[in-house]
Design an enzyme around this catalytic site. Structure first.
Site, short mmCIF file in Angstrom:
data_model
loop_
_atom_site.label_atom_id
_atom_site.label_comp_id
_atom_site.label_asym_id
_atom_site.label_seq_id
_atom_site.Cartn_x
_atom_site.Cartn_y
_atom_site.Cartn_z
CB SER A 274 -2.29 -6.35 4.42
OG SER A 274 -1.84 -5.16 5.02
NE ARG B 125 -0.86 1.95 12.19
CZ ARG B 125 0.00 0.99 11.96
NH1 ARG B 125 1.19 1.01 12.54
NH2 ARG B 125 -0.30 0.00 11.15
CG ASP C 277 -3.85 1.54 11.11
OD1 ASP C 277 -4.13 1.58 12.32
OD2 ASP C 277 -3.06 0.71 10.63
CG ASP D 109 -2.04 -1.05 1.10
OD1 ASP D 109 -2.37 -1.45 -0.03
OD2 ASP D 109 -2.55 -1.47 2.15
#
Length: 400
Positions: free
Chosen positions: A173, A92, A121, A12
């Site tokens: 992923s 994050r 996210d 990504d």
């Protein structure tokens, strides 16, 4: 235009880097945060430059990650929906804070991330950035571009010569850190599917784990893990050793269907051997050292704490207020918990603490028993008065 992209080197963000460069006519600075993921950071640097980055910044944030994000959540007992140790959600807000710092230092007008529009996210990054600078633009290429599937992303990467590890045959992923990994996409999207071995990154299949159990004693001070088997260790080394040990014995696998921030039920695979072991040991020590009312209240607040982390509200006033409660609750969470790890399971083998709220004379059922049993009769009478009064005035609670 100059953009700072949170860059992992995965599919990504690799595609996003090139897409931002092409569609925003921008200089893209790739920022990769080292949170302990098993990556070749030199290869990531070379990949980012080959994909069109004007600059690559790689920073080692492992100690800050554990000290200021992971361990506070551990002390809070924060497990999302009772199981998820939240390796990614805890990282994050840290990455977002450094994105803003780098954007200011580099004179960037925007920051970007590789999360999809329906992912958790994208909210975490957005909230983390605007909490520090609401004037910065936050771009989400994966939510904006014309690519509608991972197959189309793979085709885009091939067209521009972007090297990626994902393939049509292995489309997972994968995200990782010192605290654990998450694996999504591919067959994992189907809750009915049996997962292949290639979906796991850290843990041995419990059935194939050693036939001889492992033993470990974890020492805590004020709720923070500080030692293994009596040897004082820095956070990174302590977590690394538990990850290796737990992973070898199949500990820390979570295959769950969770309620996402967007209101979607999705399946995800998480692995956190160190997280599973430390949360288990921490709870055991709390049971010994925290009074009943505080312990029960803390369990309720742990649910709220985990929701705040999961939902991108790390920088909220409520999380900071909860940390103040947690700090007070951990004053006497000192001692050591001995554990046995065997084929995916964790069992307590011993407890040692000088701060136990435990009186053997009150709990014993032998000659050491010092409890005033007749006083218990009076306690039962007073405790049950509301039921006694209701039954007397309105009749029995139910028909016999």
């Amino acid at each position: 235009m100059k953009i700072v992209l949170a860059y992992s080197g995965g599919l990504d963000t690799s595609v996003a880097l090139r897409w931002l460069k092409e569609n925003h006519d921008a200089e893209v600075i790739a920022f990769c945060a080292n949170l302990g993921q098993p990556e070749d950071f030199q290869a990531i640097r070379e990949k980012a430059l080959a994909s069109g980055a004007c600059k690559v910044i790689i920073e080692d944030l492992r100690e800050e990650y554990l000290r200021d994000y992971v361990f506070p959540a551990l002390r809070a007992g924060a497990l999302y929906e009772r199981r998820y140790t939240m390796a990614a959600p805890l990282g994050r807000p840290l990455i977002a804070r450094h994105l803003v710092r780098i954007a200011h230092a580099e004179g960037a007008e925007a920051v970007a991330h590789g999360s999809t529009g329906k992912g958790n996210d994208q909210v975490r990054f957005y909230a983390g950035v605007v909490a520090h600078d609401p004037a910065l633009r936050v771009l989400a290429p994966c939510a904006e571009w014309e690519l509608k599937s991972r197959d189309e992303e793979l085709a885009y990467a091939q067209r521009f010569g972007i090297p990626v590890s994902a393939t049509a045959d292995s489309p997972f992923s994968m995200d990782g850190s010192l605290w654990g990994t998450s694996t999504e996409c591919g067959v994992i999207d189907d809750f009915r599917a049996r997962l292949p071995r290639t979906a796991y990154q850290l843990t041995t299949d419990p059935q194939e784990a050693p036939d001889t159990p492992a033993h470990v004693a974890i020492g805590f001070e004020r709720g923070v893990p500080v030692s293994l088997d009596g040897q004082r260790l820095a956070p990174m080394e302590l977590v690394r050793r538990l990850t290796d040990l737990g992973g070898r014995h199949g500990v820390g696998r979570v295959d769950m269907v969770e309620n996402s921030l967007m209101g979607i039920k999705n399946r995800a695979l998480y692995e956190s051997p160190a997280g599973a072991i430390l949360h288990f040991a921490h709870r055991e020590l709390e049971d010994l050292t925290i009074d009943c009312d505080t312990l029960h209240c803390k369990a309720e607040l742990a649910l709220k704490y985990s929701e705040l982390v999961y939902r991108g509200q790390w920088w909220s006033p409520l999380r900071k207020a909860l940390d103040a409660f947690v700090e007070a609750s951990q004053a006497h969470v000192n001692g050591s918990i001995a554990l046995r790890l065997y084929k995916g399971g964790i069992v307590v083998e011993g407890r040692e603490t000088a701060d136990a709220l435990f009186d053997y004379g009150l709990t014993a059922h032998d000659g050491a028993d010092r409890f005033d049993h007749p006083a218990g009769i009076g306690f039962a009478y007073v405790w049950s008065l509301p039921q006694r009064i209701r039954a007397k005035l309105r009749g029995p609670a139910s028909e016999l």
